[in-house]
Motif scaffolding. Structure first.
Motif, PDB file in Angstrom:
ATOM      1  N   GLY A 189       0.799  -1.217   0.000  1.00  0.00           N
ATOM      2  CA  GLY A 189       0.000   0.000   0.000  1.00  0.00           C
ATOM      3  C   GLY A 189       0.826   1.257   0.000  1.00  0.00           C
ATOM      4  N   GLY A 190       0.161   2.290   0.567  1.00  0.00           N
ATOM      5  CA  GLY A 190      -1.084   2.296   1.306  1.00  0.00           C
ATOM      6  C   GLY A 190      -1.134   1.258   2.421  1.00  0.00           C
ATOM      7  N   GLU A 191      -2.352   1.079   2.913  1.00  0.00           N
ATOM      8  CA  GLU A 191      -2.632   0.079   3.941  1.00  0.00           C
ATOM      9  C   GLU A 191      -3.691  -0.873   3.403  1.00  0.00           C
ATOM     10  N   PRO A 192      -3.286  -2.076   2.972  1.00  0.00           N
ATOM     11  CA  PRO A 192      -4.246  -3.000   2.354  1.00  0.00           C
ATOM     12  C   PRO A 192      -5.432  -3.359   3.235  1.00  0.00           C
ATOM     13  N   LEU A 193      -5.237  -3.380   4.559  1.00  0.00           N
ATOM     14  CA  LEU A 193      -6.338  -3.760   5.445  1.00  0.00           C
ATOM     15  C   LEU A 193      -7.491  -2.755   5.411  1.00  0.00           C
ATOM     16  N   LEU A 194      -7.269  -1.593   4.813  1.00  0.00           N
ATOM     17  CA  LEU A 194      -8.328  -0.600   4.650  1.00  0.00           C
ATOM     18  C   LEU A 194      -9.339  -1.030   3.589  1.00  0.00           C
ATOM     19  N   THR A 246       1.690  -4.655   5.870  1.00  0.00           N
ATOM     20  CA  THR A 246       0.770  -3.893   6.707  1.00  0.00           C
ATOM     21  C   THR A 246       1.516  -3.238   7.855  1.00  0.00           C
ATOM     22  N   ALA A 247       0.930  -2.154   8.338  1.00  0.00           N
ATOM     23  CA  ALA A 247       1.424  -1.523   9.562  1.00  0.00           C
ATOM     24  C   ALA A 247       0.507  -1.835  10.738  1.00  0.00           C
ATOM     25  N   GLY A 248      -0.551  -2.612  10.487  1.00  0.00           N
ATOM     26  CA  GLY A 248      -1.403  -3.071  11.579  1.00  0.00           C
ATOM     27  C   GLY A 248      -2.422  -2.075  12.081  1.00  0.00           C
ATOM     28  N   ALA A 249      -2.893  -1.196  11.217  1.00  0.00           N
ATOM     29  CA  ALA A 249      -3.853  -0.186  11.655  1.00  0.00           C
ATOM     30  C   ALA A 249      -5.231  -0.770  11.957  1.00  0.00           C
ATOM     31  N   TYR A 250      -5.515  -1.975  11.457  1.00  0.00           N
ATOM     32  CA  TYR A 250      -6.834  -2.591  11.632  1.00  0.00           C
ATOM     33  C   TYR A 250      -6.666  -4.019  12.151  1.00  0.00           C
ATOM     34  N   PRO A 251      -6.434  -4.175  13.438  1.00  0.00           N
ATOM     35  CA  PRO A 251      -6.121  -5.507  13.980  1.00  0.00           C
ATOM     36  C   PRO A 251      -7.226  -6.532  13.802  1.00  0.00           C
ATOM     37  N   ARG A 252      -8.479  -6.119  13.898  1.00  0.00           N
ATOM     38  CA  ARG A 252      -9.562  -7.096  13.744  1.00  0.00           C
ATOM     39  C   ARG A 252      -9.566  -7.683  12.335  1.00  0.00           C
ATOM     40  N   ARG A 253      -9.309  -6.841  11.336  1.00  0.00           N
ATOM     41  CA  ARG A 253      -9.277  -7.331   9.959  1.00  0.00           C
ATOM     42  C   ARG A 253      -8.080  -8.249   9.733  1.00  0.00           C
ATOM     43  N   LEU A 254      -6.947  -7.906  10.325  1.00  0.00           N
ATOM     44  CA  LEU A 254      -5.779  -8.772  10.212  1.00  0.00           C
ATOM     45  C   LEU A 254      -6.060 -10.125  10.851  1.00  0.00           C
ATOM     46  N   VAL A 273       3.512 -12.365   6.062  1.00  0.00           N
ATOM     47  CA  VAL A 273       3.198 -10.963   6.365  1.00  0.00           C
ATOM     48  C   VAL A 273       4.493 -10.184   6.583  1.00  0.00           C
ATOM     49  N   GLY A 274       4.608  -9.072   5.901  1.00  0.00           N
ATOM     50  CA  GLY A 274       5.662  -8.109   6.183  1.00  0.00           C
ATOM     51  C   GLY A 274       5.058  -7.010   7.040  1.00  0.00           C
ATOM     52  N   PHE A 275       5.466  -6.941   8.304  1.00  0.00           N
ATOM     53  CA  PHE A 275       4.825  -6.029   9.268  1.00  0.00           C
ATOM     54  C   PHE A 275       5.749  -4.853   9.554  1.00  0.00           C
ATOM     55  N   ASP A 276       5.250  -3.652   9.297  1.00  0.00           N
ATOM     56  CA  ASP A 276       6.026  -2.433   9.529  1.00  0.00           C
ATOM     57  C   ASP A 276       5.862  -1.982  10.984  1.00  0.00           C
ATOM     58  N   VAL A 277       6.904  -2.168  11.760  1.00  0.00           N
ATOM     59  CA  VAL A 277       6.929  -1.675  13.135  1.00  0.00           C
ATOM     60  C   VAL A 277       7.530  -0.272  13.084  1.00  0.00           C
ATOM     61  N   LYS A 278       6.719   0.717  13.347  1.00  0.00           N
ATOM     62  CA  LYS A 278       7.126   2.096  13.075  1.00  0.00           C
ATOM     63  C   LYS A 278       8.157   2.644  14.053  1.00  0.00           C
ATOM     64  N   ALA A 279       8.049   2.263  15.328  1.00  0.00           N
ATOM     65  CA  ALA A 279       8.848   2.916  16.369  1.00  0.00           C
ATOM     66  C   ALA A 279       8.619   2.200  17.686  1.00  0.00           C
ATOM     67  N   ALA A 304      -1.620  -0.894  16.395  1.00  0.00           N
ATOM     68  CA  ALA A 304      -0.373  -1.501  15.930  1.00  0.00           C
ATOM     69  C   ALA A 304       0.093  -2.594  16.884  1.00  0.00           C
ATOM     70  N   ALA A 305       0.050  -2.321  18.178  1.00  0.00           N
ATOM     71  CA  ALA A 305       0.492  -3.304  19.165  1.00  0.00           C
ATOM     72  C   ALA A 305      -0.434  -4.525  19.171  1.00  0.00           C
ATOM     73  N   ARG A 306      -1.725  -4.295  19.029  1.00  0.00           N
ATOM     74  CA  ARG A 306      -2.661  -5.419  19.003  1.00  0.00           C
ATOM     75  C   ARG A 306      -2.433  -6.278  17.759  1.00  0.00           C
ATOM     76  N   SER A 307      -2.221  -5.631  16.621  1.00  0.00           N
ATOM     77  CA  SER A 307      -1.969  -6.374  15.387  1.00  0.00           C
ATOM     78  C   SER A 307      -0.683  -7.174  15.481  1.00  0.00           C
ATOM     79  N   LEU A 308       0.323  -6.568  16.078  1.00  0.00           N
ATOM     80  CA  LEU A 308       1.594  -7.266  16.240  1.00  0.00           C
ATOM     81  C   LEU A 308       1.426  -8.507  17.102  1.00  0.00           C
ATOM     82  N   ARG A 309       0.663  -8.376  18.175  1.00  0.00           N
ATOM     83  CA  ARG A 309       0.400  -9.519  19.042  1.00  0.00           C
ATOM     84  C   ARG A 309      -0.346 -10.623  18.288  1.00  0.00           C
ATOM     85  N   VAL A 310      -1.347 -10.219  17.511  1.00  0.00           N
ATOM     86  CA  VAL A 310      -2.127 -11.174  16.718  1.00  0.00           C
ATOM     87  C   VAL A 310      -1.221 -11.918  15.742  1.00  0.00           C
TER      88      VAL A 310
END
Length: 201
Positions: A72-77, A99-107, A119-125, A143-149
């Motif tokens: 993307g962009g953010e595909p989970l959108l 993804t950067a994990g902006a939508y954890p439920r969708r992930l 999955v290539g996960f962008d951990v921003k900081a 982001a943290a929830r998506s990372l955990r998932v």
């Protein structure tokens, strides 16, 4: 269907060890200062690539490409992401997601449905710097929830961090590594900031 702002018909760098087509989806809820695909940020921009053209290309590349990466962009959108993933898998391709994990439920839904092979996960900081990097208040929570998932799913993945030296220093990166270690994740692959768009037509 899915809204595409660009694509790469052949990529060797978007999924380590794989030859893939990369599809750049339209829209992102975050506003990272170093974003190199700014033309993809607005979800209202008319699509540049027609899904039928992508479908035809993939049919012709069966046996030549290993998979398809949605970036993307953010595909989970994208509301059409599930349908697109299913169609790609039906063609016989492996499926990857940036993804950067902006939508954890969708992930979580995609992972639970076994629609993703990687999955290539962008951990921003590190957590305390997330809002500074994304330009979006509260971005660390999804982001943290998506990372955990993702870590709990067992799906192969790569964690990566884009490094803008004007925004992330050695102390920030040390904090980031400690946070990921505590979560049970490995260190991120460091990516130098790129200012030129990678989304091709």
């Amino acid at each position: 269907m899915i809204r595409l702002g660009g694509w790469s018909r052949l990529s060797t760098c978007d999924w380590p060890g794989k030859l893939v087509a990369t599809l750049f989806t339209q829209g992102c809820p975050w506003r990272c200062g170093y974003c190199h695909n700014r033309e993809l940020l607005s979800p209202r921009t008319p699509p540049v690539v027609d899904w039928n053209a992508v479908r035809l290309h993939l049919v012709r590349r069966r046996g030549l490409l290993d998979g398809v990466v949605f970036s993307g962009g953010e595909p989970l959108l994208q509301a059409g992401l599930v349908e697109a993933l299913r169609e790609v898998r039906a063609m016989g391709f492996a499926t990857g997601l940036h993804t950067a994990g902006a939508y954890p439920r969708r992930l979580e839904q995609l992972l639970s449905a076994e629609l993703l092979d990687w999955v290539g996960f962008d951990v921003k900081a590190p957590p305390g710097r997330y809002d500074d990097i994304t330009g979006t208040p509260g971005s660390i929570r999804p982001a943290a929830r998506s990372l955990r998932v993702l870590l709990d799913s067992g799906v192969p993945h790569q964690l990566r961090t884009t490094i803008d030296p004007d925004q992330l220093g050695p102390r920030d990166l040390a904090d980031l590594d400690r946070w990921l270690h505590d979560l049970g994740g490995g260190p991120t692959v460091r990516q130098p900031v790129r200012w030129l768009s990678t989304a091709g037509g």
